[in-house]
Design a protein around this motif. Structure first.
Motif, PDB file in Angstrom:
ATOM      1  N   LEU A  35      12.688 -12.656 -22.055  1.00  0.00           N
ATOM      2  CA  LEU A  35      12.183 -13.526 -23.111  1.00  0.00           C
ATOM      3  C   LEU A  35      10.794 -14.038 -22.743  1.00  0.00           C
ATOM      4  CD1 LEU A  35      13.585 -14.638 -25.681  1.00  0.00           C
ATOM      5  CD2 LEU A  35      13.909 -16.743 -24.421  1.00  0.00           C
ATOM      6  N   LEU A  36      10.667 -14.483 -21.509  1.00  0.00           N
ATOM      7  CA  LEU A  36       9.382 -14.988 -21.033  1.00  0.00           C
ATOM      8  C   LEU A  36       8.307 -13.905 -21.100  1.00  0.00           C
ATOM      9  CD1 LEU A  36      10.025 -17.240 -17.926  1.00  0.00           C
ATOM     10  CD2 LEU A  36       8.554 -17.704 -19.884  1.00  0.00           C
ATOM     11  N   VAL A  37       8.693 -12.703 -20.679  1.00  0.00           N
ATOM     12  CA  VAL A  37       7.737 -11.602 -20.688  1.00  0.00           C
ATOM     13  C   VAL A  37       7.243 -11.331 -22.102  1.00  0.00           C
ATOM     14  CG1 VAL A  37       7.518  -9.118 -20.353  1.00  0.00           C
ATOM     15  CG2 VAL A  37       8.580 -10.509 -18.604  1.00  0.00           C
ATOM     16  N   ASP A  38       8.172 -11.384 -23.058  1.00  0.00           N
ATOM     17  CA  ASP A  38       7.774 -11.163 -24.440  1.00  0.00           C
ATOM     18  C   ASP A  38       6.788 -12.212 -24.907  1.00  0.00           C
ATOM     19  OD1 ASP A  38       9.135  -8.906 -24.693  1.00  0.00           O
ATOM     20  OD2 ASP A  38      10.554  -9.590 -26.211  1.00  0.00           O
ATOM     21  N   LEU A  39       6.971 -13.431 -24.439  1.00  0.00           N
ATOM     22  CA  LEU A  39       6.042 -14.489 -24.826  1.00  0.00           C
ATOM     23  C   LEU A  39       4.676 -14.248 -24.186  1.00  0.00           C
ATOM     24  CD1 LEU A  39       8.350 -17.612 -24.802  1.00  0.00           C
ATOM     25  CD2 LEU A  39       7.865 -15.973 -26.604  1.00  0.00           C
ATOM     26  N   VAL A  40       4.678 -13.803 -22.923  1.00  0.00           N
ATOM     27  CA  VAL A  40       3.413 -13.466 -22.267  1.00  0.00           C
ATOM     28  C   VAL A  40       2.725 -12.344 -23.049  1.00  0.00           C
ATOM     29  CG1 VAL A  40       2.390 -12.486 -20.187  1.00  0.00           C
ATOM     30  CG2 VAL A  40       4.201 -14.184 -19.993  1.00  0.00           C
ATOM     31  N   TYR A  41       3.528 -11.404 -23.495  1.00  0.00           N
ATOM     32  CA  TYR A  41       3.020 -10.284 -24.278  1.00  0.00           C
ATOM     33  C   TYR A  41       2.295 -10.800 -25.522  1.00  0.00           C
ATOM     34  CZ  TYR A  41       3.328  -5.665 -26.475  1.00  0.00           C
ATOM     35  OH  TYR A  41       3.051  -4.463 -27.063  1.00  0.00           O
ATOM     36  N   ALA A  42       2.911 -11.785 -26.164  1.00  0.00           N
ATOM     37  CA  ALA A  42       2.306 -12.352 -27.366  1.00  0.00           C
ATOM     38  C   ALA A  42       0.985 -13.048 -27.039  1.00  0.00           C
ATOM     39  CB  ALA A  42       3.270 -13.327 -28.023  1.00  0.00           C
ATOM     40  N   VAL A  43       0.923 -13.668 -25.871  1.00  0.00           N
ATOM     41  CA  VAL A  43      -0.332 -14.320 -25.480  1.00  0.00           C
ATOM     42  C   VAL A  43      -1.401 -13.272 -25.238  1.00  0.00           C
ATOM     43  CG1 VAL A  43      -1.429 -15.702 -23.680  1.00  0.00           C
ATOM     44  CG2 VAL A  43       0.837 -16.327 -24.534  1.00  0.00           C
ATOM     45  N   LEU A  44      -0.982 -12.152 -24.651  1.00  0.00           N
ATOM     46  CA  LEU A  44      -1.954 -11.109 -24.300  1.00  0.00           C
ATOM     47  C   LEU A  44      -2.435 -10.331 -25.519  1.00  0.00           C
ATOM     48  CD1 LEU A  44      -0.565  -9.542 -21.007  1.00  0.00           C
ATOM     49  CD2 LEU A  44      -2.602 -10.939 -21.297  1.00  0.00           C
TER      50      LEU A  44
END
Lengths: 308, 323, 575
Positions: A292-301
């Protein structure tokens, strides 16, 4: 952005429920008397029996039991080991060293993997690229436990650079060798993915446009090639956490690190299935949370995701 | 009209220097080739492919004709030979139990490769079918399959197998060679198919919107026929590559499970068991070959499959094709 | 432009330039001995089809050849200095500040991860024009100058929030950010709708003229080139075949290739009006006659669907509504892709549906082909309502008689099927004839579309775009259909190939009495093939009339705008 976060959170719920259902069913599939299973196959008195049945809702319909399973999982109530220690206490004791090991391995993987992959991608088909290909393929082929063992033998036993086993009073220094072993398993994929991604972006139209603007080569690579290449790599490193956790069980066993993985191994060895399932359930929870966290980082990137 | 400036005078190239070509002429000389033939041609010229083939042929010979490599019996052990050094007919000496290291390694190929192959076949079948259905029919079917695969995907492969096999070990303690092989295969396949499903689904989604599929529908081809004759064949390439590479991954996974005491039972001759058993023994630094020989065999086999996957990827990759 | 004194020296001189691409051991020549001169403030155009080397030439000037490309001979003099072998830092100093680039595809030329403003600011900072907040302010000015409304907000947005036209404006702002002396515009508008194309080119014209920037315009469209530039360079297979003043070349082309190009360029057809109209009338007359004979047979036949009525295809109040996800997860938005469209296609004639992207024209085609169910409305094929076709057998009857030819010649044939298999597929699906008879039919079809039978064993990857489109036409004709639906069937082809395919379609219509539904975004080709025109905008029919009425006497404002946007329509040809 917030819609995306919300959507992603909502999607994680059925996944988590489904995963616990699978684990729950497996737990139920165990043969024999569930009460004896819980008590570690020791003879128990009728009162204890009733108490256990009530505590674990053994007389309730299966879906209620599953519901209880989920409830206790999210309240970190994982039951007890055969020796009578609450599993969550066992996890609490062992978790810090595993997290330290995982973070170290992840950092080694990310820093080295991205650096080497980038160089290979920028000089595609050069000698560096070719040797990286050979090295990464070899690393993929050697199982982590063989590698761990060889490293332990060479650096720990033969050269004596580090202590071959870690033990309960661990220090960061002790973990360097195990972390490297753990990192190497994923490292090969990180290099290859970074290389492909960098090479693809190098020939992208927008990179040519960036050059046409008069940007220096360094700026072009940093702002337009690397920045864009990192998006898939970061996602991948996040997904890697899964194999990192499995790898932790093996690495911790080899180096005798008192982590969660080692606890799982001990439980497997002793045939304490309920403890094994409890620890794995905890790991799956961590994994779902991390994805879940990774997906959020993905959205930031990647701004395109944020507005999707 | 502006004056004509130097360098911009009217220019017409001499016609014999720039002969006109028939518009859209057909080259009749080239040999016709389809995608698979072309891929095979590239594969044939790839050194990676031949290296992989060489490794895999040796492994195949080990499985089918072990007597070509060793005459010793892998299961015969005598404690008199415990950690015995290399001798005639026993090139790598003996294990702690006194069994021939080389014979065990040669015979161990069967279990590892069988598990790898069966798991790959099962995973590919499951993944292709679910992926094709999800991608092609879409809607509720897609949602169901995708969410379902998400759930299986959310449990890391090895962790899932640890749980499954710990449970099954209690349920069926003695299950012989094929029984134990099937347990490992089923456990791995149950949690590995979503990866192929995702790949297949993506490929099918891309292809089903191409115009040749619409053209076939307009001709009167049924949905099933379209899926079978146009979509699946065109979606195969990435799945083949992924499957070949995952074959190696499964072999490693099996040996990792064996290392944890959860793979094949210890009475089955397999690399994972031998390496696992050897770990405790070589700590005391006796005969290192006891571990290195099966480990090397394992690594080479995995390398063989990974190299094969790489070679196939290069041969099928449309981007490589353009160059 | 004539405002510049003749005495100033050239800005760019290319002398005998040769560019090669390394492919394995071979060196393929992409540009072969090209020479041209550009003066300050002047606009010149390089015209050529795909593969002519025009883009390679442009990229060589700004030092952006791909890794396997290299300059193998000749010189590129910018303000008198040869830059053909300049090192990296020298070229970098020129890029942006002296030579700017507006690239071809607005969708892929902006970095999706950076704000549009940031990407323009980079150009300012890299060329030392401005930094910090001064640069931010300048970015907004530049975007305004490029004709982007609400520039301040737009600068903070990401490329995916921009439409194609807006992105192209941002790229123009970027190319002109450091006020270069030469702007290379590489097909700057070919990915855009015609009306947007005109707006952007008009804007680029005024902008470059007021700034005194010289422009090197790369295009495949002769009409557009002649309209925008005063000096033309025509390239063919890596060589310059003809160059000189634009008007002179159009009126008196001398090289055979240029003659062909001038004769076939669809945008210039207005000058050839009478000959085109006469040719079309002849085709129609013959087609209608053949079609009537076929209709008479159809009326007595049980194997095909149809009554033999005059209007083979009748579409009444056709509507298609798509439900899309809204801005919030629980919101649904109804989007009417096609709204209340009605038309009649007469047997043996061609109806063209013209519109820009998003007009719903292709959705109409898909509904008529029964590939997409309509939300409302009626489609009648030869007297039979499509909604009444319930059984599979009835549907197959319909499918036999209505066949599509699609736009993308690279996607319309299955890459795993040989040409023979592709054309045979419809015959096999309908169990037509024996294997031998089918082979004879395939040979006959290949002959009809003027392809040699030797292509039968080949695969689509080995054929050119035009050849694939011929195969697609042969496949469409395999079942002897009465209606062929061409969805942008010639849009992806080079001008000369396009003209050939249009001719082929005309010949086939006359010979077989076919009726065409011809979907296109390009009004210019309509004249060569259509009898009636339906102009669509945002899902609705704006104007429906005969070709001559639409072209000579358009009743709607939108139709007039489309007509005005055809490049080069006003140019006098010496024919």
């Amino acid at each position: 952005m917030w819609w995306y976060v919300g959507k992603r959170l909502l999607q994680a719920i059925p996944v988590f429920l489904g995963a616990t259902l699978i684990l729950f069913i497996l737990l139920k599939l165990r043969p024999g008397d569930p009460i004896l299973n819980l008590a570690g196959n020791k003879p128990v008195s009728q009162e204890v029996r009733d108490a256990l049945a009530a505590q674990y809702h053994l007389d309730d319909p299966l879906f209620v039991q599953w519901f209880q399973f989920v409830k206790s999982a999210i309240t970190f109530d994982f039951g007890e080991t055969f020796a009578g220690q609450p599993v969550f206490d066992l996890i609490k004791e062992t978790f810090p060293v595993t997290v330290t090991l995982a973070v170290m391995a992840l950092s080694i993987d990310a820093i080295l993997g991205i650096t080497l992959g980038t160089i290979a991608g920028l000089r595609r088909n050069g000698w560096f690229d070719s040797s990286m290909l050979v090295i990464s393929l070899a690393m993929l082929a050697i199982p982590i436990f063989v590698l761990g063992f060889v490293m332990q033998l060479i650096f720990g036993v033969k050269l004596g650079w580090t202590s071959p086993t870690v033990g309960s009073d661990w220090t960061i220094g002790d973990l360097i060798l195990p972390a490297i072993v753990l990192a190497i398993a994923n490292f090969a994929y990180t290099i290859r993915l970074t290389r492909t991604s960098v090479a693809e972006n190098l020939s992208a139209d927008h990179v040519r446009t960036a050059r046409a603007k008069g940007l220096s080569e360094r700026m072009v690579v940093r702002r337009h090639v690397l920045r864009n290449s990192l998006v898939p790599v970061v996602t991948y490193i996040g997904i890697n956490l899964g194999s990192l956790m499995a790898g932790a069980i093996i690495t911790e066993t080899i180096f005798n690190i008192p982590g969660v993985g080692n606890a799982a191994y001990t439980a497997i060895f002793k045939g304490e299935t309920s403890t094994v399932v409890a620890i794995v359930t905890f790991m799956v929870m961590v994994y779902v949370l991390m994805s879940l966290l990774v997906d959020l980082v993905y959205a930031v990137l990647d701004p395109r995701i944020r507005y999707a | 009209m502006p004056d004509i400036r130097p360098g911009q005078e009217r220019f017409v190239a001499p016609i014999d220097e720039t002969p006109l070509r028939a518009i859209d002429a057909v080259n009749v000389d080239a040999v016709p080739e389809n995608q698979w033939k072309e891929a095979w041609k590239r594969l044939r010229t790839s050194p990676l492919f031949w290296l992989a083939t060489a490794i895999l042929v040796v492994i195949a010979l080990m499985i089918f004709f072990p007597s070509l490599f060793t005459s010793a019996d892998p299961e015969r052990a005598s404690l008199d030979n415990s950690f015995g050094p290399a001798s005639d007919g026993h090139p790598f000496g003996f294990t702690q139990q006194g069994a021939d290291v080389w014979a065990r390694t040669v015979h161990g190929a069967r279990a590892s490769v069988t598990i790898g192959l069966l798991t790959t076949i099962l995973t590919a079948l499951l993944g292709m079918i679910t992926g094709a259905i999800a991608g092609y029919y879409g809607g509720l079917m897609d949602t169901l399959i995708s969410r379902f695969s998400d759930i299986f995907f959310s449990i890391p492969l090895l962790l899932a197998c640890i749980v499954v096999i710990s449970v099954l070990n209690n349920t069926f303690p003695n299950r012989g060679f094929w029984g134990s092989v099937m347990v490992v295969v089923l456990a791995l396949a149950t949690f590995a198919w979503p990866q192929i499903t995702r790949q297949m689904r993506g490929a099918v989604l891309e292809i089903k919107n191409l115009e040749f599929v619409d053209a076939a529908t307009a001709i009167g081809a049924s949905k099933m026929k379209n899926l079978r004759r146009h979509i699946v064949p065109n979606a195969l390439a990435p799945v083949i590559v992924a499957s070949t590479i995952s074959l190696g991954v499964f072999i490693v996974a099996e040996s990792s499970l064996s290392f944890l005491g959860l793979g094949l039972p210890s009475n089955v001759v397999s690399w994972g068991n031998d390496i696992s058993a050897a770990q405790n023994q070589v700590r005391s630094g006796q005969n290192l070959d006891v571990m290195f020989v099966p480990a090397a065999a394992l690594a080479f086999t995995v390398l063989g499959f990974i190299l094969l996957g790489e070679a196939v990827r290069e041969a099928l990759d449309p981007k490589a094709r353009k160059k | 432009m004539s405002t510049n004194p003749v005495s100033t020296g050239p800005l760019l001189e290319i002398e005998n330039l040769e560019v090669g691409f390394r492919a394995g051991k071979d060196l393929l020549t992409a540009v072969d001995g090209a020479s041209l001169t550009i003066y300050p403030g002047q606009t010149i155009a390089i015209v050529g089809e795909s593969g002519s080397g025009k883009s390679t030439l442009a990229h060589a000037v700004i030092g952006l050849l791909p890794g396997n490309g290299q300059i193998t001979g000749g010189a590129i003099k910018f303000e008198g200095t040869d830059i053909s072998h300049a090192n990296r830092s020298q070229i970098m100093a020129l890029r942006g500040s002296s030579i700017g680039l507006v690239p071809q595809d607005p969708m892929s030329n902006l970095n999706p991860l950076w704000r549009v403003g940031t990407q323009i600011k980079e150009a300012l900072v890299a060329n030392g024009v401005a930094t910090g907040s001064a640069a931010d302010k300048r970015v907004v000015e530049l975007l305004e100058e490029a004709g982007l409304p609400d520039a301040e907000r737009r600068a903070r947005q990401y490329p995916h929030e921009f439409s194609g036209g807006m992105r192209q404006r941002a790229l123009i702002a970027m190319g002109l950010a450091a006020r270069p002396k030469l702007l290379i515009a590489d097909e700057p508008t070919s990915a855009l709708d015609v009306t947007v194309q005109k707006q952007i080119l008009d804007h680029l014209d005024t902008l470059t003229e007021s700034l005194g920037v010289a422009v090197m315009l790369i295009t495949h469209d002769l009409g557009l080139a002649a309209e925008r530039a005063d000096h033309l360079v025509v390239m063919y297979r890596g060589k310059i075949v003809e160059s000189g003043p634009a008007r002179e070349i159009l009126q008196r082309p001398e090289h055979p290739y240029t003659k062909r190009l001038v004769a076939k360029a669809p945008s210039l057809t207005s000058q050839r009006l009478s000959s085109v109209a006469a040719a079309r009338a002849e085709v129609r007359e013959q087609a209608v006659q053949t079609a009537a004979e076929i209709a008479a047979e159809v009326a007595h036949s049980a194997t095909v669907l149809g009554e033999g009525v005059d209007d083979i295809l009748v579409v009444d109040n056709l509507t298609k509504v798509f439900t899309l996800r809204g801005a919030r997860p629980w919101q649904k938005v109804d989007f009417a892709a096609v709204e209340d469209v009605s038309f009649r296609l007469r047997r043996g004639t061609t109806m063209a549906i013209v519109g820009e992207s998003g007009s719903g024209k292709s959705t109409v085609a898909r509904m008529v082909l029964d590939l997409l169910p309509p939300t409302a409305g009626r489609i009648e094929f030869d007297g039979h309502d499509l909604r009444d076709l319930k059984t599979k057998a009835e549907r197959l009857k319909l499918r036999r008689q209505m066949q599509p030819v699609f736009q993308n010649p690279y996607a319309s044939l299955d890459p795993l099927y040989s040409i023979y298999q592709s054309i045979e597929e419809p015959l096999r699906t309908h169990d037509v004839g024996t294997k031998k008879e089918r082979e004879a039919k395939v040979r006959d079809l290949l002959d009809k579309v003027s392809l040699p039978t030797t292509v039968m064993g080949r695969y689509p990857g080995e054929l050119s775009g035009g050849q694939r489109q011929r195969v697609a036409i042969a496949r469409a004709l395999a079942l002897d259909p009465e209606v062929v639906i061409c969805d942008e069937a010639v849009s992806a082809l080079d001008v000369l190939v396009q003209a050939q395919i249009l001719e082929l379609l005309n010949d086939l219509q006359a010979e077989l009495g076919l009726s065409y539904l011809f979907i296109t975004h390009d009004l210019a080709v309509v004249r060569q093939i259509a009898d009636d025109v339906l102009v669509m905008q945002d899902g609705k029919v704006v104007e429906a009339a005969s070709v001559s009425q639409v072209f000579d006497n358009p009743s709607q404002d939108y139709t007039r705008r489309l007509l005005d946007a055809i490049p080069g329509a006003s140019i006098q040809l010496g024919l």
